[in-house]
Design an enzyme around this catalytic site. Structure first.
Site, PDB file in Angstrom:
ATOM      1  CG  ASP A 164      41.348 -68.328 -71.479  1.00  0.00           C
ATOM      2  OD1 ASP A 164      41.684 -68.216 -70.279  1.00  0.00           O
ATOM      3  OD2 ASP A 164      42.171 -68.466 -72.410  1.00  0.00           O
ATOM      4  CD  GLU A 200      45.112 -70.151 -71.252  1.00  0.00           C
ATOM      5  OE1 GLU A 200      45.918 -69.310 -70.775  1.00  0.00           O
ATOM      6  OE2 GLU A 200      45.108 -70.495 -72.445  1.00  0.00           O
ATOM      7  NE  ARG A 252      37.673 -93.500 -56.684  1.00  0.00           N
ATOM      8  CZ  ARG A 252      36.519 -92.879 -56.515  1.00  0.00           C
ATOM      9  NH1 ARG A 252      35.455 -93.575 -56.132  1.00  0.00           N
ATOM     10  NH2 ARG A 252      36.409 -91.576 -56.721  1.00  0.00           N
ATOM     11  CE  LYS A 310      31.671-103.565 -52.344  1.00  0.00           C
ATOM     12  NZ  LYS A 310      32.106-103.827 -53.708  1.00  0.00           N
ATOM     13  N   GLY A 334      26.832 -96.036 -51.588  1.00  0.00           N
ATOM     14  CA  GLY A 334      25.977 -97.212 -51.688  1.00  0.00           C
ATOM     15  C   GLY A 334      26.528 -98.427 -50.972  1.00  0.00           C
TER      16      GLY A 334
END
Length: 310
Positions: free
Chosen positions: A34, A36, A93, A190, A223
């Protein structure tokens, strides 16, 4: 001293053990039907100084649970001290409220690691230095700058190098590298119009004729760096290479880097490189095993870790 590892970055753990001249600890980390997670420590750790090497990288939740369960298993096996060695600390982050009714997930994860039973944390290039304060246990945040600076010196004439921060927020990190290389610093300004997209605006500093070294802690979609490289070349840079500590490289990032103006992307092995990363023509991986291994050794010997960066 004993070193163990989960499934997130066994290659790095093995390299650390080679540096330390100790065997990698015998532990089983598997999944039931499952899904786990089950952990079994297959050797005696009673009274031992234990280090668990585990990056909480993709899949972040699975690797985090592996870490927590391994810590719990060590604690219940009477280890004297447990140090969580996190070459890459996922959720970093999410270190502040991004808006109304949003979590501070980095703090939650720090709490989980502490409550699981870790006595100390050893990590590398946290996204924000103040995350150290999220932990209620001693936390050493190592810096990859010495490794990256040494690699730059091996591959470039530092008299013609300019270190570039890809955004204003990374200036402190870029300044630290430029100081080690004794070279000038530039900044790419930016604007991020919406999540997942970034638009390079302008370059602060004269990069004409320079070999530009972009420095950052994380590359995710790629990017920002690819756009920054294009902007620098338009301003007359001779070449642009990116040095990044943590190669998250999600989605189409590897293909984006491969088709970009970057001469090369250099990342560390804080996150285990995928097959795509290893086969990419312009992505190179440098090892953190020596740095992490020495930090582990100094921790075990109750010596200064900060001395690594003097």
């Amino acid at each position: 001293m004993k070193v163990f590892a989960g499934n997130s970055n066994r290659h790095l753990a093995e390299a650390i053990c080679k540096y330390l001249n100790v065997p990698l600890g015998n532990a089983t980390v598997k999944r039931f039907a499952d899904q786990e997670i089950f952990v079994e420590i297959s050797e005696n750790v009673r009274g031992e100084d234990v280090f668990i090497v585990q990056s909480t990288s993709f899949p972040a939740n699975d690797h985090l649970m592996e870490l927590l369960i391994m810590i719990d298993a060590m604690r219940r096996s009477s280890a004297k001290r447990i140090t969580a060695v996190l070459p890459y600390f996922g959720y970093a982050r999410q270190d502040r409220k991004a808006g109304p009714r949003t979590p501070i997930s980095a703090k939650l994860v720090a709490n989980l690691i502490t409550e699981a039973g870790a006595d100390r944390v050893l990590t590398l290039d946290l996204h924000a230095g103040q995350i150290q304060g999220f932990f209620d246990i001693p936390t050493d945040n190592l810096f990859a700058a010495p490794i990256l600076a040494r690699d730059v010196k091996d591959h470039y004439d530092t008299n013609n190098v300019m270190v570039v921060s890809p955004d204003v927020g990374g200036v402190v990190r870029a300044r630290a590298l430029s100081k080690r290389l004794d070279c000038l610093l530039a900044i790419v300004d930016k604007r991020r119009d919406r999540p997942g997209e970034s638009e390079v605006m302008n370059v602060i500093g004269d990069v004409s004729g320079k070999d530009c070294i972009l420095i950052d802690d994380i590359i995710d979609s790629g990017g920002t760096l690819c756009n920054a490289a294009e902007a620098l070349l338009k301003k007359g840079a001779t070449s642009v290479t990116a040095y990044i500590t943590h190669g998250v490289l999600s989605g189409g990032a590897v293909a984006r880097v491969a088709s970009s103006k970057l001469r090369e992307l250099v990342i560390t092995d804080s996150i285990q490189p995928t097959t795509g990363v290893q086969s990419a023509h312009n992505i190179r991986v440098v090892s953190t095993a020596g740095l992490l291994g020495e930090a582990i050794n100094r921790t075990a010997q109750e010596q200064s870790v900060s001395g690594l960066f003097d």
